[in-house]
Design a protein around this motif. Structure first.
Motif, PDB file in Angstrom:
ATOM      1  N   ILE A   3       0.817  -1.218   0.000  1.00  0.00           N
ATOM      2  CA  ILE A   3       0.000   0.000   0.000  1.00  0.00           C
ATOM      3  C   ILE A   3       0.852   1.269   0.000  1.00  0.00           C
ATOM      4  CG2 ILE A   3      -0.330   0.092   2.504  1.00  0.00           C
ATOM      5  CD1 ILE A   3      -3.283   0.977   1.731  1.00  0.00           C
ATOM      6  N   CYS A   4       2.110   1.181   0.447  1.00  0.00           N
ATOM      7  CA  CYS A   4       3.022   2.329   0.374  1.00  0.00           C
ATOM      8  C   CYS A   4       3.125   2.862  -1.073  1.00  0.00           C
ATOM      9  CB  CYS A   4       4.424   1.961   0.855  1.00  0.00           C
ATOM     10  SG  CYS A   4       4.560   1.636   2.613  1.00  0.00           S
ATOM     11  N   ASN A   5       2.960   1.970  -2.047  1.00  0.00           N
ATOM     12  CA  ASN A   5       3.053   2.387  -3.452  1.00  0.00           C
ATOM     13  C   ASN A   5       2.012   3.428  -3.824  1.00  0.00           C
ATOM     14  OD1 ASN A   5       5.014   0.510  -3.595  1.00  0.00           O
ATOM     15  ND2 ASN A   5       3.833  -1.000  -4.778  1.00  0.00           N
ATOM     16  N   GLN A  25      -5.524   5.217   6.887  1.00  0.00           N
ATOM     17  CA  GLN A  25      -5.342   4.262   7.981  1.00  0.00           C
ATOM     18  C   GLN A  25      -3.911   3.731   7.987  1.00  0.00           C
ATOM     19  OE1 GLN A  25      -8.436   1.407   7.300  1.00  0.00           O
ATOM     20  NE2 GLN A  25     -10.023   2.736   8.168  1.00  0.00           N
ATOM     21  N   HIS A  26      -3.409   3.480   6.778  1.00  0.00           N
ATOM     22  CA  HIS A  26      -2.027   3.013   6.647  1.00  0.00           C
ATOM     23  C   HIS A  26      -1.039   4.088   7.114  1.00  0.00           C
ATOM     24  CE1 HIS A  26       1.703   1.655   4.828  1.00  0.00           C
ATOM     25  NE2 HIS A  26       1.786   2.840   4.237  1.00  0.00           N
ATOM     26  N   LEU A  27      -1.313   5.322   6.688  1.00  0.00           N
ATOM     27  CA  LEU A  27      -0.400   6.449   6.959  1.00  0.00           C
ATOM     28  C   LEU A  27      -0.166   6.626   8.463  1.00  0.00           C
ATOM     29  CD1 LEU A  27       1.200   8.711   5.595  1.00  0.00           C
ATOM     30  CD2 LEU A  27      -0.844  10.145   5.679  1.00  0.00           C
ATOM     31  N   PHE A  29       0.249   4.578  10.631  1.00  0.00           N
ATOM     32  CA  PHE A  29       1.201   3.618  11.202  1.00  0.00           C
ATOM     33  C   PHE A  29       2.463   3.408  10.375  1.00  0.00           C
ATOM     34  CE2 PHE A  29      -3.025   2.564  12.750  1.00  0.00           C
ATOM     35  CZ  PHE A  29      -2.811   2.596  14.122  1.00  0.00           C
ATOM     36  N   CYS A  30       2.642   4.205   9.325  1.00  0.00           N
ATOM     37  CA  CYS A  30       3.806   3.989   8.459  1.00  0.00           C
ATOM     38  C   CYS A  30       4.740   5.200   8.480  1.00  0.00           C
ATOM     39  CB  CYS A  30       3.361   3.693   7.024  1.00  0.00           C
ATOM     40  SG  CYS A  30       4.759   3.451   5.906  1.00  0.00           S
ATOM     41  N   PRO A  31       5.833   5.120   9.246  1.00  0.00           N
ATOM     42  CA  PRO A  31       6.765   6.252   9.346  1.00  0.00           C
ATOM     43  C   PRO A  31       7.350   6.643   7.988  1.00  0.00           C
ATOM     44  CG  PRO A  31       7.286   4.561  10.970  1.00  0.00           C
ATOM     45  CD  PRO A  31       6.254   3.977  10.067  1.00  0.00           C
ATOM     46  N   ALA A  32       7.600   5.679   7.115  1.00  0.00           N
ATOM     47  CA  ALA A  32       8.192   5.993   5.810  1.00  0.00           C
ATOM     48  C   ALA A  32       7.253   6.890   5.002  1.00  0.00           C
ATOM     49  CB  ALA A  32       8.492   4.704   5.043  1.00  0.00           C
ATOM     50  N   CYS A  33       5.971   6.538   4.982  1.00  0.00           N
ATOM     51  CA  CYS A  33       5.011   7.359   4.245  1.00  0.00           C
ATOM     52  C   CYS A  33       4.832   8.724   4.920  1.00  0.00           C
ATOM     53  CB  CYS A  33       3.662   6.645   4.112  1.00  0.00           C
ATOM     54  SG  CYS A  33       3.675   5.368   2.826  1.00  0.00           S
ATOM     55  N   GLN A  34       4.867   8.744   6.250  1.00  0.00           N
ATOM     56  CA  GLN A  34       4.749  10.030   6.954  1.00  0.00           C
ATOM     57  C   GLN A  34       5.892  10.961   6.569  1.00  0.00           C
ATOM     58  OE1 GLN A  34       4.613   8.879  11.078  1.00  0.00           O
ATOM     59  NE2 GLN A  34       2.591   7.917  10.864  1.00  0.00           N
TER      60      GLN A  34
HETATM   61 ZN   LIG Z   1       3.704   3.326   3.868  1.00  0.00          ZN
END
Ligand SMILES: [Zn+2]
Lengths: 137, 196
Positions: A3-5, A25-27, A29-34
């Motif tokens: 989902i990061c894609n 919702q993913h964002l 919990f995802c430090p890379a996307c943040q």
């Molecule tokens: Zn992500």
């Protein structure tokens, strides 16, 4: 699919409502996307669309028209179009190094920054085009 | 001229001999196309020349163009081709531009600016400079993708470049990561303020 894609699609609002929900919702919990969102927003602060220099637009019009063009009419047209552009397209990455502090002619005749009340400034700059005004009569 | 005419209407007016229609096309797209070309070549004079070529070419061939709805795609595709032609012709001189350092930020120029709030402008300019510097460090492909994104969706770019959309999405994400790294290295003050 990871989902990061979807991150770039999220940044440009190219996801469906359902996908946006899912991505948010993913964002959370995802430090890379943040981090990527933060980077994108920082870069976006300096987004800008540059206008072709006025004399280049004049050259184009001259090469594509037999009609002589008054520089005043052109300036008016461009100012109008610049204002519309500023309203509508004030989002563009500047992917090159601009030097707005250098008052060279190119920036001076740059159209997009011209605001509604700056006609006097335009007329001052246009006086530098005296040779051309004579030429275009 | 009515500003709300669609591209298709403008093209059809042009074909019917309305010379104002072409001027409207130029005014509508000049800034977008110029910014795009500038993002690739990084030189305002070169970008202006290519842009001028582009619009003169459009003027000469528009009468036989039949896909009115795709005027924007055509403009950007032609812009890209002309830019690549330019690189080919001037390859020796221009290719190194890719990683060439831009001019030094000049404090004096900024202070002598007639701004009402010199300090604010100074800070804003420094920040702008840092970000543009970072963008300038990207590869040509990355700069181009970033510039195209202001005019097209990822799906449109994928169709234009005949690439899978996933490839473009990964490239864009990689580009953001790279920008973050460049800012951390070259402009720690911007990095610390916004990206920590
Ligand atoms: Zn992500």
């Amino acid at each position: 699919m990871n989902i990061c894609n979807n991150l770039p699609l999220y940044l440009y609002s190219e996801l469906s409502e359902e996908e946006v929900k899912e991505f948010k919702q993913h964002l959370a919990f995802c430090p890379a996307c943040q981090r990527a969102v933060l980077t994108f927003n920082t870069i976006a602060q300096d987004k800008e669309v540059q206008s072709l220099p006025l004399n280049v637009i004049m050259d184009i019009f001259e090469k594509t028209s037999r009609k002589k063009k008054s520089i005043w009419n052109l300036a008016k047209t461009l100012r109008l179009s610049g204002a519309l552009a500023a309203a509508g397209i004030a989002v563009g990455f500047v992917v090159f190094s601009t030097q707005p502090h250098k008052a060279d002619l190119r920036n001076y005749y740059n159209i997009s920054p011209i605001a509604g009340s700056e006609l006097e400034e335009i007329s001052a700059s246009i006086s530098e085009f005296e040779g051309l005004v004579t030429y275009y009569g | 001229m009515d500003k709300k005419l669609t591209d298709a209407q403008l093209v059809s007016r042009f074909k019917n001999g309305d010379s104002k229609a072409f001027e409207e096309i130029v005014l509508r797209y000049q800034a977008h196309v110029y910014t795009y070309i500038l993002s690739i070549v990084k030189n305002p004079d070169t970008a202006s020349d290519i842009c001028q070529d582009l619009f003169v070419k459009i003027f000469r061939t528009l009468h036989k163009y039949n896909e009115e709805n795709k005027l924007k795609n055509w403009l950007f595709t032609l812009a890209r081709n002309l830019t690549m032609d330019y690189f080919r012709k001037n390859s020796k001189r221009l290719v190194p531009l890719e990683n060439q350092d831009e001019d030094e930020f000049s404090l004096l120029d900024t202070i002598s600016d007639n701004s009402p709030s010199p300090l604010k402008v100074l800070i804003e300019n420094a920040q702008k400079e840092a970000i543009n510097d970072a963008l300038g460090k990207l590869s040509m492909d990355e700069r181009e993708l970033v510039a195209l994104k202001d005019n097209f969706t990822f799906a449109e770019i994928a169709a234009m470049q005949k690439k899978p959309i996933g490839t473009l999405l990964s490239k864009f994400s990689r580009t953001l990561k790279k920008l973050r790294r460049i800012l951390a290295q070259r402009s720690p003050e911007v990095y610390n303020e916004y990206l920590q």
